[in-house]
Motif scaffolding. Structure first.
Motif, PDB file in Angstrom:
ATOM      1  N   GLN A  82       0.817  -1.208   0.000  1.00 17.17           N
ATOM      2  CA  GLN A  82       0.000   0.000   0.000  1.00 17.17           C
ATOM      3  C   GLN A  82       0.854   1.263   0.000  1.00 17.17           C
ATOM      4  O   GLN A  82       0.660   2.158  -0.819  1.00 17.17           O
ATOM      5  N   ILE A  83       1.811   1.362   0.930  1.00 16.66           N
ATOM      6  CA  ILE A  83       2.632   2.571   0.990  1.00 16.66           C
ATOM      7  C   ILE A  83       3.517   2.681  -0.243  1.00 16.66           C
ATOM      8  O   ILE A  83       3.764   3.787  -0.743  1.00 16.66           O
ATOM      9  N   SER A  84       3.983   1.550  -0.754  1.00 17.48           N
ATOM     10  CA  SER A  84       4.769   1.566  -1.987  1.00 17.48           C
ATOM     11  C   SER A  84       3.934   2.124  -3.141  1.00 17.48           C
ATOM     12  O   SER A  84       4.409   2.958  -3.920  1.00 17.48           O
ATOM     13  N   ASN A  85       2.698   1.681  -3.236  1.00 12.62           N
ATOM     14  CA  ASN A  85       1.827   2.182  -4.302  1.00 12.62           C
ATOM     15  C   ASN A  85       1.630   3.689  -4.190  1.00 12.62           C
ATOM     16  O   ASN A  85       1.602   4.404  -5.198  1.00 12.62           O
ATOM     17  N   GLU A  86       1.490   4.183  -2.959  1.00 12.94           N
ATOM     18  CA  GLU A  86       1.320   5.622  -2.749  1.00 12.94           C
ATOM     19  C   GLU A  86       2.549   6.391  -3.229  1.00 12.94           C
ATOM     20  O   GLU A  86       2.430   7.423  -3.897  1.00 12.94           O
ATOM     21  N   MET A  87       3.742   5.887  -2.883  1.00  8.89           N
ATOM     22  CA  MET A  87       4.973   6.585  -3.256  1.00  8.89           C
ATOM     23  C   MET A  87       5.235   6.495  -4.756  1.00  8.89           C
ATOM     24  O   MET A  87       5.729   7.449  -5.361  1.00  8.89           O
ATOM     25  N   VAL A  88       4.904   5.367  -5.356  1.00 13.78           N
ATOM     26  CA  VAL A  88       5.036   5.239  -6.809  1.00 13.78           C
ATOM     27  C   VAL A  88       4.109   6.229  -7.501  1.00 13.78           C
ATOM     28  O   VAL A  88       4.502   6.906  -8.475  1.00 13.78           O
ATOM     29  N   SER A  89       2.883   6.367  -7.010  1.00 11.38           N
ATOM     30  CA  SER A  89       1.935   7.316  -7.592  1.00 11.38           C
ATOM     31  C   SER A  89       2.459   8.744  -7.511  1.00 11.38           C
ATOM     32  O   SER A  89       2.338   9.517  -8.466  1.00 11.38           O
ATOM     33  N   GLU A  90       3.069   9.100  -6.365  1.00 12.60           N
ATOM     34  CA  GLU A  90       3.646  10.437  -6.211  1.00 12.60           C
ATOM     35  C   GLU A  90       4.739  10.683  -7.245  1.00 12.60           C
ATOM     36  O   GLU A  90       4.819  11.759  -7.851  1.00 12.60           O
ATOM     37  N   LEU A  91       5.585   9.686  -7.452  1.00 13.31           N
ATOM     38  CA  LEU A  91       6.680   9.829  -8.418  1.00 13.31           C
ATOM     39  C   LEU A  91       6.158   9.940  -9.845  1.00 13.31           C
ATOM     40  O   LEU A  91       6.664  10.741 -10.635  1.00 13.31           O
ATOM     41  N   LEU A  92       5.171   9.137 -10.180  1.00 12.13           N
ATOM     42  CA  LEU A  92       4.645   9.158 -11.539  1.00 12.13           C
ATOM     43  C   LEU A  92       3.940  10.472 -11.840  1.00 12.13           C
ATOM     44  O   LEU A  92       3.861  10.889 -13.001  1.00 12.13           O
ATOM     45  N   THR A  93       3.424  11.128 -10.818  1.00 14.52           N
ATOM     46  CA  THR A  93       2.725  12.397 -10.994  1.00 14.52           C
ATOM     47  C   THR A  93       3.684  13.577 -11.078  1.00 14.52           C
ATOM     48  O   THR A  93       3.390  14.598 -11.698  1.00 14.52           O
ATOM     49  N   ALA A  94       4.870  13.452 -10.470  1.00 14.66           N
ATOM     50  CA  ALA A  94       5.781  14.591 -10.296  1.00 14.66           C
ATOM     51  C   ALA A  94       6.359  15.088 -11.616  1.00 14.66           C
ATOM     52  O   ALA A  94       6.698  14.302 -12.502  1.00 14.66           O
ATOM     53  N   ASP A  95       6.463  16.424 -11.709  1.00 19.55           N
ATOM     54  CA  ASP A  95       7.204  17.071 -12.793  1.00 19.55           C
ATOM     55  C   ASP A  95       8.620  17.411 -12.362  1.00 19.55           C
ATOM     56  O   ASP A  95       9.541  17.426 -13.179  1.00 19.55           O
ATOM     57  N   ILE A  96       8.790  17.716 -11.070  1.00 17.62           N
ATOM     58  CA  ILE A  96      10.085  18.062 -10.484  1.00 17.62           C
ATOM     59  C   ILE A  96      10.197  17.330  -9.157  1.00 17.62           C
ATOM     60  O   ILE A  96       9.236  17.261  -8.390  1.00 17.62           O
TER      61      ILE A  96
END
Length: 208
Positions: A82-96
């Motif tokens: 679950q927490i891994s999925n959250e952090m992956v989502s943050e990275l995939l969304t990030a521009d910087i």
């Protein structure tokens, strides 16, 4: 198109990896850099990920869940990723990406290594194309604020910057900008001021 006329709000991901808080130079510098970016991109969204706040180490359930996530994982596996999925989502969304990175014992903090193990996900943040690894992150740039007591950035004792640079480029971010705040055991105030000057003089990316 100028920096401030981007068609949607920019997504800035701030990552802190220091075990310290009030006295953390790397956290102080990430504050400074994010504030600088918000002056350039006032409509940007900032997501903060604190790696020192109870980030679990990967477990067998996490490994099984991340490998077999498309094959009906059991509830234990789902909870572990679950927490891994959250952090992956943050990275995939990030521009910087803005990363505060103290050097502990010549390399990256264990908090950051645990983060790497959580977000280096085959089919999510990287893939193999004809046997060659290809990063899947859309972010253009990562800014790493390196702090250390005595280890010089780029010295023969520095195993942190090559690792961090290789990691982000492998995940698809080719522009890795290092801000040097090393050697804080020797005139910390001057080294911190110099790092802030580096931040203030950065040429931030133009998003068109």
């Amino acid at each position: 198109m100028t920096k401030n006329s981007y068609t949607r709000p920019l997504e800035i991901l701030r990552i802190d990896s220091s075990s310290r808080y009030a006295d953390s130079v790397s956290r102080h510098l990430t504050d400074h850099l994010v504030a600088r970016m918000l002056r350039e991109y006032p409509n940007a969204n900032v997501t903060t990920r604190d790696l020192a706040a109870d980030l679990p180490l990967p477990t067998e359930a996490f490994v099984d869940g991340s490998l077999y996530s498309m094959q009906n994982p059991n509830p234990t596996m789902q909870a572990a990723v679950q927490i891994s999925n959250e952090m992956v989502s943050e990275l995939l969304t990030a521009d910087i990406v803005v990363l505060g990175m103290p050097i502990y014992n010549w390399t990256v903090p264990s908090t950051f290594k645990a983060y790497v193990d959580h977000v280096s996900r085959l089919g999510e943040t990287f893939a193999y194309v004809d046997g060659v690894s290809q990063g899947l992150l859309r972010a253009r740039s990562v800014y790493i604020l390196f702090t250390s007591g005595g280890t010089g950035i780029g010295s023969e004792k520095d195993f942190a910057t090559p690792y961090a640079t290789y990691l982000w480029q492998t995940l698809g971010i080719q522009h890795v900008q290092i801000i040097d705040a090393s050697g804080l055991l020797f005139n910390a105030d001057e080294k911190t001021r110099n790092a802030k000057i580096q931040i203030d003089q950065l040429l931030l990316p133009v998003f068109a």
